[in-house]
Structure formats: C-alpha cells, structure tokens
Design a protein around this motif. Structure first.
Motif, PDB file in Angstrom:
ATOM      1  N   PHE A 113       0.853  -1.189   0.000  1.00  0.00           N
ATOM      2  CA  PHE A 113       0.000   0.000   0.000  1.00  0.00           C
ATOM      3  C   PHE A 113       0.887   1.237   0.000  1.00  0.00           C
ATOM      4  O   PHE A 113       1.894   1.288   0.713  1.00  0.00           O
ATOM      5  N   SER A 114       0.512   2.214  -0.785  1.00  0.00           N
ATOM      6  CA  SER A 114       1.237   3.484  -0.710  1.00  0.00           C
ATOM      7  C   SER A 114       0.278   4.630  -1.002  1.00  0.00           C
ATOM      8  O   SER A 114      -0.725   4.462  -1.704  1.00  0.00           O
ATOM      9  N   CYS A 115       0.583   5.779  -0.437  1.00  0.00           N
ATOM     10  CA  CYS A 115      -0.170   6.989  -0.764  1.00  0.00           C
ATOM     11  C   CYS A 115       0.763   8.174  -0.576  1.00  0.00           C
ATOM     12  O   CYS A 115       1.893   8.014  -0.095  1.00  0.00           O
ATOM     13  N   ARG A 116       0.281   9.330  -0.929  1.00  0.00           N
ATOM     14  CA  ARG A 116       1.141  10.502  -0.802  1.00  0.00           C
ATOM     15  C   ARG A 116       1.127  11.057   0.609  1.00  0.00           C
ATOM     16  O   ARG A 116       0.188  10.850   1.360  1.00  0.00           O
ATOM     17  N   GLY A 117       2.245  11.739   0.960  1.00  0.00           N
ATOM     18  CA  GLY A 117       2.357  12.335   2.286  1.00  0.00           C
ATOM     19  C   GLY A 117       3.058  13.683   2.171  1.00  0.00           C
ATOM     20  O   GLY A 117       3.964  13.855   1.344  1.00  0.00           O
ATOM     21  N   TRP A 118       2.623  14.615   2.988  1.00  0.00           N
ATOM     22  CA  TRP A 118       3.168  15.984   2.992  1.00  0.00           C
ATOM     23  C   TRP A 118       4.698  15.927   3.048  1.00  0.00           C
ATOM     24  O   TRP A 118       5.284  15.266   3.897  1.00  0.00           O
ATOM     25  N   ASP A 119       5.312  16.664   2.119  1.00  0.00           N
ATOM     26  CA  ASP A 119       6.770  16.587   1.938  1.00  0.00           C
ATOM     27  C   ASP A 119       7.340  18.008   1.921  1.00  0.00           C
ATOM     28  O   ASP A 119       7.042  18.790   1.018  1.00  0.00           O
ATOM     29  N   THR A 120       8.134  18.328   2.934  1.00  0.00           N
ATOM     30  CA  THR A 120       8.755  19.658   2.968  1.00  0.00           C
ATOM     31  C   THR A 120      10.277  19.554   2.848  1.00  0.00           C
ATOM     32  O   THR A 120      11.012  20.387   3.398  1.00  0.00           O
ATOM     33  N   ALA A 121      10.745  18.505   2.171  1.00  0.00           N
ATOM     34  CA  ALA A 121      12.186  18.396   1.915  1.00  0.00           C
ATOM     35  C   ALA A 121      12.585  19.529   0.967  1.00  0.00           C
ATOM     36  O   ALA A 121      11.768  20.021   0.186  1.00  0.00           O
ATOM     37  N   ILE A 122      13.825  19.919   1.043  1.00  0.00           N
ATOM     38  CA  ILE A 122      14.360  20.935   0.112  1.00  0.00           C
ATOM     39  C   ILE A 122      14.322  20.340  -1.292  1.00  0.00           C
ATOM     40  O   ILE A 122      14.671  19.178  -1.450  1.00  0.00           O
ATOM     41  N   PRO A 123      13.899  21.028  -2.342  1.00  0.00           N
ATOM     42  CA  PRO A 123      13.541  22.431  -2.421  1.00  0.00           C
ATOM     43  C   PRO A 123      12.066  22.729  -2.148  1.00  0.00           C
ATOM     44  O   PRO A 123      11.669  23.890  -2.137  1.00  0.00           O
ATOM     45  N   PHE A 124      11.251  21.693  -1.920  1.00  0.00           N
ATOM     46  CA  PHE A 124       9.799  21.903  -1.792  1.00  0.00           C
ATOM     47  C   PHE A 124       9.447  22.796  -0.603  1.00  0.00           C
ATOM     48  O   PHE A 124       8.425  23.468  -0.595  1.00  0.00           O
ATOM     49  N   LYS A 125      10.337  22.778   0.409  1.00  0.00           N
ATOM     50  CA  LYS A 125      10.127  23.555   1.626  1.00  0.00           C
ATOM     51  C   LYS A 125       9.918  25.042   1.330  1.00  0.00           C
ATOM     52  O   LYS A 125       9.162  25.736   2.016  1.00  0.00           O
ATOM     53  N   LEU A 126      10.588  25.516   0.270  1.00  0.00           N
ATOM     54  CA  LEU A 126      10.558  26.937  -0.077  1.00  0.00           C
ATOM     55  C   LEU A 126       9.141  27.441  -0.339  1.00  0.00           C
ATOM     56  O   LEU A 126       8.839  28.599  -0.128  1.00  0.00           O
ATOM     57  N   PHE A 127       8.274  26.562  -0.826  1.00  0.00           N
ATOM     58  CA  PHE A 127       6.899  27.015  -1.097  1.00  0.00           C
ATOM     59  C   PHE A 127       5.858  26.188  -0.319  1.00  0.00           C
ATOM     60  O   PHE A 127       4.764  25.928  -0.775  1.00  0.00           O
ATOM     61  N   GLY A 128       6.271  25.731   0.890  1.00  0.00           N
ATOM     62  CA  GLY A 128       5.299  25.073   1.784  1.00  0.00           C
ATOM     63  C   GLY A 128       5.177  23.578   1.595  1.00  0.00           C
ATOM     64  O   GLY A 128       4.363  22.940   2.239  1.00  0.00           O
ATOM     65  N   GLY A 129       5.973  23.058   0.677  1.00  0.00           N
ATOM     66  CA  GLY A 129       5.961  21.605   0.506  1.00  0.00           C
ATOM     67  C   GLY A 129       5.003  21.134  -0.568  1.00  0.00           C
ATOM     68  O   GLY A 129       4.216  21.914  -1.102  1.00  0.00           O
ATOM     69  N   ILE A 130       5.094  19.841  -0.864  1.00  0.00           N
ATOM     70  CA  ILE A 130       4.176  19.216  -1.836  1.00  0.00           C
ATOM     71  C   ILE A 130       3.324  18.184  -1.098  1.00  0.00           C
ATOM     72  O   ILE A 130       3.642  17.794   0.018  1.00  0.00           O
ATOM     73  N   SER A 131       2.277  17.769  -1.770  1.00  0.00           N
ATOM     74  CA  SER A 131       1.316  16.807  -1.188  1.00  0.00           C
ATOM     75  C   SER A 131       0.797  17.291   0.166  1.00  0.00           C
ATOM     76  O   SER A 131       0.690  16.517   1.121  1.00  0.00           O
ATOM     77  N   LYS A 132       0.480  18.562   0.205  1.00  0.00           N
ATOM     78  CA  LYS A 132      -0.064  19.149   1.436  1.00  0.00           C
ATOM     79  C   LYS A 132      -1.389  18.473   1.780  1.00  0.00           C
ATOM     80  O   LYS A 132      -2.140  18.096   0.886  1.00  0.00           O
ATOM     81  N   ASN A 133      -1.667  18.352   3.045  1.00  0.00           N
ATOM     82  CA  ASN A 133      -2.894  17.720   3.551  1.00  0.00           C
ATOM     83  C   ASN A 133      -3.025  16.243   3.181  1.00  0.00           C
ATOM     84  O   ASN A 133      -4.132  15.701   3.173  1.00  0.00           O
ATOM     85  N   ARG A 134      -1.932  15.623   2.817  1.00  0.00           N
ATOM     86  CA  ARG A 134      -1.930  14.173   2.597  1.00  0.00           C
ATOM     87  C   ARG A 134      -1.136  13.504   3.712  1.00  0.00           C
ATOM     88  O   ARG A 134      -0.157  14.081   4.174  1.00  0.00           O
ATOM     89  N   PRO A 135      -1.484  12.334   4.150  1.00  0.00           N
ATOM     90  CA  PRO A 135      -2.656  11.591   3.700  1.00  0.00           C
ATOM     91  C   PRO A 135      -3.967  12.275   4.114  1.00  0.00           C
ATOM     92  O   PRO A 135      -4.033  12.902   5.166  1.00  0.00           O
ATOM     93  N   ASN A 136      -4.981  12.127   3.253  1.00  0.00           N
ATOM     94  CA  ASN A 136      -6.283  12.735   3.528  1.00  0.00           C
ATOM     95  C   ASN A 136      -7.332  11.638   3.745  1.00  0.00           C
ATOM     96  O   ASN A 136      -7.003  10.449   3.761  1.00  0.00           O
ATOM     97  N   GLU A 137      -8.575  12.060   3.879  1.00  0.00           N
ATOM     98  CA  GLU A 137      -9.637  11.083   4.197  1.00  0.00           C
ATOM     99  C   GLU A 137      -9.721   9.967   3.159  1.00  0.00           C
ATOM    100  O   GLU A 137      -9.957   8.816   3.488  1.00  0.00           O
ATOM    101  N   LYS A 138      -9.501  10.340   1.891  1.00  0.00           N
ATOM    102  CA  LYS A 138      -9.551   9.326   0.819  1.00  0.00           C
ATOM    103  C   LYS A 138      -8.435   8.299   1.010  1.00  0.00           C
ATOM    104  O   LYS A 138      -8.621   7.106   0.816  1.00  0.00           O
TER     105      LYS A 138
END
Ligand SMILES: Cc1cc2nc3c(=O)[nH]c(=O)nc-3n(C[C@H](O)[C@H](O)[C@H](O)COP(=O)(O)O)c2cc1C
Length: 155
Positions: A113-138
């Motif tokens: 099983f895999s899903c996305r998770g909020w990621d604030t590693a560099i360089p994504f940290k500069l703009f708040g990260g990617i996959s914000k609010n993941r994992p989510n209800e879905k």
C-alpha cells in the motif's frame, strides 16, 4: 490472526497515521521501529513494514532492521509507505529495496500500500511543501480497504 505492524515515521508522521489506520482495522499490535525486537516477530502470522520514502526507498533503518531478522519460513508480510511524489507504476518502484530484502528472508509479501504524504524536503520547503494535507480522508479510506482485503485473504 496475530498481526504486528512495524513503522518508522520521522518527517511529518504521515506514515504513522497510515500505520494506525491499518493497525486498527487489522486489530494489530502497531509499534515504532525503535521498539521492535528482531526475535519477537516469530509469534505473529502477518507482519507489516512501513515508512516514508527517502531517496526512492523505505527508510534505511527499516531496511537494516529487515537485514537483521532471522530467516522466516514463508511468514506473511505486507509493505506500506507514504511519499511526496506519486508512485508511477514501472517508473518508480519505491517498494523494491524492502521487498527484495523480505523475500530474501523467506517472507511471502501478500500486499503493498502506498499513498502521498506531505513533503517539505528541500527544495519543496521553499513554497510550503508538496502533497499538502496528505494523507487525507480518501487515503485513510484506501488504507482501510487495503487492510480489509488483507484480512479476507488471510482467512
Ligand atoms: C530527506 C528526504 C528525502 C525524501 N525522498 C523522497 C523520495 O525520494 N521520493 C518521494 O516521493 N518522497 C520523498 N520524500 C518525502 C517523504 O517520503 C514524505 O514526506 C513521507 O510522507 C514522509 O513520511 P513520514 O512523515 O512518515 O516520515 C523525502 C523526504 C525527505 C525529508
């Protein structure tokens, strides 16, 4: 079915939340990697291993833990993870390193099983990260469905 889930979740506790969802559904004992004992695994029928994805693999301390396990005779295992970027089949095989080790130890890998998770590693940290609010209800619903599927396959 005696189930143990071992996870490490250090970045944003993304995988921890998935571990607990799967663990609750399977009525599993759900423990952090640092509390896991390589010799305690033998009394479980099914063992789940999970972490965030770091540089294309599960966390290296989880990989090392599996390396230290004694050989298992066809014990069942499943793998789970959260990752900043979407896993694209055939392009990213985040599970490969962990699955290879589990197979080498004699585990039968019965689910992934895999899903996305909020990621604030560099360089994504500069703009708040990617996959914000993941994992989510879905994602939690999918994790629950995954665990129910495992339950059915084990019975
Ligand atoms: C140092 C570092 C390396 C990472 N490498 C990857 C990667 O290769 N691929 C990916 O999709 N996500 C990567 N991520 C994002 C994490 O996999 C993601 O945020 C995950 O949900 C973290 O899980 P955790 O909060 O349970 O530790 C990385 C994050 C960090 C901090």
């Amino acid at each position: 079915m005696r189930t143990l889930i071992i996870y490490i979740s250090i970045h944003h506790k993304n995988t921890e939340r998935i571990a607990k969802t799967i663990g609750d559904t399977l009525e599993a004992k759900t423990i952090k990697l640092y509390d896991a004992d390589v010799n305690a695994i033998s009394k479980y029928d099914l063992i789940g291993f999970g972490s965030g994805i770091y540089f294309g693999k599960h966390h290296r301390s989880l990989l090392k833990f599996v390396d230290r396990l004694p050989r298992m005779e066809r014990k069942k295992a499943f793998i789970f993870s959260t990752s900043g970027i979407m896993k694209i089949p055939y392009l990213h095989d985040f599970d490969k390193a962990l699955e290879k080790r589990l197979l080498k130890k004699g585990f039968d890998v019965v689910g992934k099983f895999s899903c996305r998770g909020w990621d604030t590693a560099i360089p994504f940290k500069l703009f708040g990260g990617i996959s914000k609010n993941r994992p989510n209800e879905k994602d939690f619903k999918k994790a629950k469905d995954f665990a129910n599927g495992l339950k059915m396959n084990m019975n």
